[in-house]
Design a protein around this motif. Sequence first.
Motif, PDB file in Angstrom:
ATOM      1  N   MET A  49      -0.336  13.395   7.281  1.00 56.45           N
ATOM      2  CA  MET A  49       0.924  12.726   6.968  1.00 56.45           C
ATOM      3  C   MET A  49       2.096  13.653   7.202  1.00 56.45           C
ATOM      4  O   MET A  49       1.934  14.874   7.285  1.00 56.45           O
ATOM      5  CB  MET A  49       0.935  12.143   5.558  1.00 56.45           C
ATOM      6  N   SER A  50       3.268  13.054   7.313  1.00 56.65           N
ATOM      7  CA  SER A  50       4.491  13.834   7.503  1.00 56.65           C
ATOM      8  C   SER A  50       5.625  13.210   6.711  1.00 56.65           C
ATOM      9  O   SER A  50       5.636  12.007   6.450  1.00 56.65           O
ATOM     10  CB  SER A  50       4.870  13.893   8.985  1.00 56.65           C
ATOM     11  N   TYR A  51       6.551  14.062   6.344  1.00 55.97           N
ATOM     12  CA  TYR A  51       7.787  13.605   5.706  1.00 55.97           C
ATOM     13  C   TYR A  51       8.884  14.560   6.152  1.00 55.97           C
ATOM     14  O   TYR A  51       8.792  15.769   5.917  1.00 55.97           O
ATOM     15  CB  TYR A  51       7.672  13.600   4.182  1.00 55.97           C
ATOM     16  N   GLY A  52       9.876  14.020   6.813  1.00 55.97           N
ATOM     17  CA  GLY A  52      10.959  14.877   7.288  1.00 55.97           C
ATOM     18  C   GLY A  52      12.097  14.062   7.850  1.00 55.97           C
ATOM     19  O   GLY A  52      12.072  12.825   7.853  1.00 55.97           O
ATOM     20  N   GLU A  87      11.786  10.187   7.507  1.00 54.54           N
ATOM     21  CA  GLU A  87      10.641   9.391   7.939  1.00 54.54           C
ATOM     22  C   GLU A  87       9.381   9.846   7.211  1.00 54.54           C
ATOM     23  O   GLU A  87       9.160  11.039   7.035  1.00 54.54           O
ATOM     24  CB  GLU A  87      10.397   9.575   9.440  1.00 54.54           C
ATOM     25  N   PHE A  88       8.572   8.868   6.839  1.00 51.07           N
ATOM     26  CA  PHE A  88       7.291   9.138   6.189  1.00 51.07           C
ATOM     27  C   PHE A  88       6.209   8.465   7.016  1.00 51.07           C
ATOM     28  O   PHE A  88       6.259   7.253   7.239  1.00 51.07           O
ATOM     29  CB  PHE A  88       7.318   8.590   4.758  1.00 51.07           C
ATOM     30  N   ALA A  89       5.257   9.250   7.521  1.00 50.59           N
ATOM     31  CA  ALA A  89       4.188   8.715   8.368  1.00 50.59           C
ATOM     32  C   ALA A  89       2.826   9.100   7.807  1.00 50.59           C
ATOM     33  O   ALA A  89       2.655  10.192   7.265  1.00 50.59           O
ATOM     34  CB  ALA A  89       4.333   9.238   9.794  1.00 50.59           C
ATOM     35  N   ILE A  90       1.869   8.188   7.943  1.00 47.80           N
ATOM     36  CA  ILE A  90       0.502   8.410   7.457  1.00 47.80           C
ATOM     37  C   ILE A  90      -0.471   8.034   8.570  1.00 47.80           C
ATOM     38  O   ILE A  90      -0.311   7.003   9.213  1.00 47.80           O
ATOM     39  CB  ILE A  90       0.196   7.547   6.210  1.00 47.80           C
ATOM     40  N   ASN A  91      -1.487   8.870   8.754  1.00 48.95           N
ATOM     41  CA  ASN A  91      -2.547   8.584   9.720  1.00 48.95           C
ATOM     42  C   ASN A  91      -3.802   8.199   8.935  1.00 48.95           C
ATOM     43  O   ASN A  91      -4.453   9.057   8.333  1.00 48.95           O
ATOM     44  CB  ASN A  91      -2.804   9.809  10.605  1.00 48.95           C
ATOM     45  N   GLY A  99     -12.109  11.733   3.952  1.00 47.58           N
ATOM     46  CA  GLY A  99     -12.650  11.111   2.751  1.00 47.58           C
ATOM     47  C   GLY A  99     -11.589  10.777   1.722  1.00 47.58           C
ATOM     48  O   GLY A  99     -11.880  10.702   0.529  1.00 47.58           O
ATOM     49  N   LEU A 100     -10.360  10.561   2.181  1.00 50.15           N
ATOM     50  CA  LEU A 100      -9.250  10.267   1.276  1.00 50.15           C
ATOM     51  C   LEU A 100      -8.905   8.782   1.312  1.00 50.15           C
ATOM     52  O   LEU A 100      -8.938   8.151   2.367  1.00 50.15           O
ATOM     53  CB  LEU A 100      -8.011  11.062   1.685  1.00 50.15           C
ATOM     54  N   THR A 101      -8.572   8.245   0.175  1.00 50.09           N
ATOM     55  CA  THR A 101      -8.094   6.870   0.073  1.00 50.09           C
ATOM     56  C   THR A 101      -6.608   6.936  -0.236  1.00 50.09           C
ATOM     57  O   THR A 101      -6.202   7.520  -1.242  1.00 50.09           O
ATOM     58  CB  THR A 101      -8.829   6.109  -1.047  1.00 50.09           C
ATOM     59  N   ILE A 102      -5.812   6.354   0.639  1.00 47.18           N
ATOM     60  CA  ILE A 102      -4.359   6.346   0.443  1.00 47.18           C
ATOM     61  C   ILE A 102      -4.010   5.102  -0.376  1.00 47.18           C
ATOM     62  O   ILE A 102      -4.338   3.983   0.027  1.00 47.18           O
ATOM     63  CB  ILE A 102      -3.612   6.321   1.793  1.00 47.18           C
ATOM     64  N   PRO A 103      -3.353   5.280  -1.519  1.00 46.90           N
ATOM     65  CA  PRO A 103      -3.007   4.126  -2.357  1.00 46.90           C
ATOM     66  C   PRO A 103      -2.093   3.146  -1.615  1.00 46.90           C
ATOM     67  O   PRO A 103      -1.220   3.571  -0.845  1.00 46.90           O
ATOM     68  CB  PRO A 103      -2.262   4.751  -3.542  1.00 46.90           C
ATOM     69  N   PRO A 104      -2.286   1.850  -1.855  1.00 41.06           N
ATOM     70  CA  PRO A 104      -1.438   0.836  -1.206  1.00 41.06           C
ATOM     71  C   PRO A 104       0.050   1.068  -1.461  1.00 41.06           C
ATOM     72  O   PRO A 104       0.874   0.826  -0.585  1.00 41.06           O
ATOM     73  CB  PRO A 104      -1.902  -0.483  -1.827  1.00 41.06           C
ATOM     74  N   SER A 105       0.399   1.543  -2.641  1.00 40.91           N
ATOM     75  CA  SER A 105       1.810   1.777  -2.955  1.00 40.91           C
ATOM     76  C   SER A 105       2.412   2.846  -2.035  1.00 40.91           C
ATOM     77  O   SER A 105       3.590   2.775  -1.672  1.00 40.91           O
ATOM     78  CB  SER A 105       1.979   2.189  -4.417  1.00 40.91           C
ATOM     79  N   LEU A 106       1.618   3.818  -1.631  1.00 43.33           N
ATOM     80  CA  LEU A 106       2.082   4.858  -0.715  1.00 43.33           C
ATOM     81  C   LEU A 106       2.181   4.302   0.708  1.00 43.33           C
ATOM     82  O   LEU A 106       3.130   4.602   1.434  1.00 43.33           O
ATOM     83  CB  LEU A 106       1.132   6.061  -0.765  1.00 43.33           C
ATOM     84  N   GLN A 108       2.855   1.293   1.516  1.00 47.68           N
ATOM     85  CA  GLN A 108       4.039   0.414   1.586  1.00 47.68           C
ATOM     86  C   GLN A 108       5.314   1.196   1.820  1.00 47.68           C
ATOM     87  O   GLN A 108       6.261   0.696   2.415  1.00 47.68           O
ATOM     88  CB  GLN A 108       4.161  -0.408   0.305  1.00 47.68           C
ATOM     89  N   ARG A 109       5.354   2.435   1.364  1.00 48.41           N
ATOM     90  CA  ARG A 109       6.550   3.260   1.511  1.00 48.41           C
ATOM     91  C   ARG A 109       6.650   3.931   2.875  1.00 48.41           C
ATOM     92  O   ARG A 109       7.710   4.419   3.253  1.00 48.41           O
ATOM     93  CB  ARG A 109       6.604   4.328   0.422  1.00 48.41           C
ATOM     94  N   ALA A 110       5.549   3.974   3.593  1.00 45.94           N
ATOM     95  CA  ALA A 110       5.528   4.668   4.875  1.00 45.94           C
ATOM     96  C   ALA A 110       6.340   3.934   5.934  1.00 45.94           C
ATOM     97  O   ALA A 110       6.312   2.712   6.007  1.00 45.94           O
ATOM     98  CB  ALA A 110       4.086   4.843   5.351  1.00 45.94           C
ATOM     99  N   ASP A 111       7.046   4.687   6.744  1.00 49.26           N
ATOM    100  CA  ASP A 111       7.790   4.130   7.875  1.00 49.26           C
ATOM    101  C   ASP A 111       6.833   3.870   9.043  1.00 49.26           C
ATOM    102  O   ASP A 111       7.089   2.997   9.866  1.00 49.26           O
ATOM    103  CB  ASP A 111       8.884   5.090   8.330  1.00 49.26           C
ATOM    104  N   GLN A 112       5.777   4.660   9.108  1.00 46.56           N
ATOM    105  CA  GLN A 112       4.794   4.526  10.189  1.00 46.56           C
ATOM    106  C   GLN A 112       3.399   4.748   9.620  1.00 46.56           C
ATOM    107  O   GLN A 112       3.162   5.733   8.927  1.00 46.56           O
ATOM    108  CB  GLN A 112       5.098   5.556  11.274  1.00 46.56           C
ATOM    109  N   VAL A 113       2.495   3.810   9.908  1.00 43.28           N
ATOM    110  CA  VAL A 113       1.102   3.943   9.525  1.00 43.28           C
ATOM    111  C   VAL A 113       0.270   3.853  10.799  1.00 43.28           C
ATOM    112  O   VAL A 113       0.333   2.855  11.505  1.00 43.28           O
ATOM    113  CB  VAL A 113       0.669   2.853   8.511  1.00 43.28           C
ATOM    114  N   ILE A 114      -0.490   4.907  11.065  1.00 42.89           N
ATOM    115  CA  ILE A 114      -1.341   4.941  12.245  1.00 42.89           C
ATOM    116  C   ILE A 114      -2.745   4.611  11.803  1.00 42.89           C
ATOM    117  O   ILE A 114      -3.283   5.249  10.894  1.00 42.89           O
ATOM    118  CB  ILE A 114      -1.281   6.328  12.917  1.00 42.89           C
ATOM    119  N   GLU A 115      -3.352   3.598  12.433  1.00 39.00           N
ATOM    120  CA  GLU A 115      -4.691   3.158  12.025  1.00 39.00           C
ATOM    121  C   GLU A 115      -5.733   3.547  13.037  1.00 39.00           C
ATOM    122  O   GLU A 115      -5.559   3.622  14.184  1.00 39.00           O
ATOM    123  CB  GLU A 115      -4.682   1.657  11.813  1.00 39.00           C
TER     124      GLU A 115
END
Length: 115
Positions: A49-52, A87-91, A99-106, A108-115
Amino acid sequence: MVKSRDQGLLVMSTPFTFVHRREIVDLAAEQRIAAVYEFHLFVEQGGLMSYGVNIPEMSRRGAIYVDKILRGAKPGDLPIEQPTKFEFAINLKTAKALGLTIPPSLLQRADQVIE
């Protein structure tokens, strides 16, 4: 980091880390270390993830300053500005590999989600 069993890493963007971003992302994945980066480019290459700051927005703001100076404004008279757009991005693929589970609330806040 492996010897001390570190589980997380915050990677600040410097010219060195930017040039070597592929190697840094790959090494973090290989060692199963969750890493957070400053720019979304790292996440697009497999980082967790990134935030900047939003780079295009910062470039536009810089161009406005250059325009004002070229039109005669004194640089010392211009106000100092702080970034206002981030910008907040999550891969998710990387999260799953770690092995990480990203909470739905997080998510929802992401500007970019890579699946």
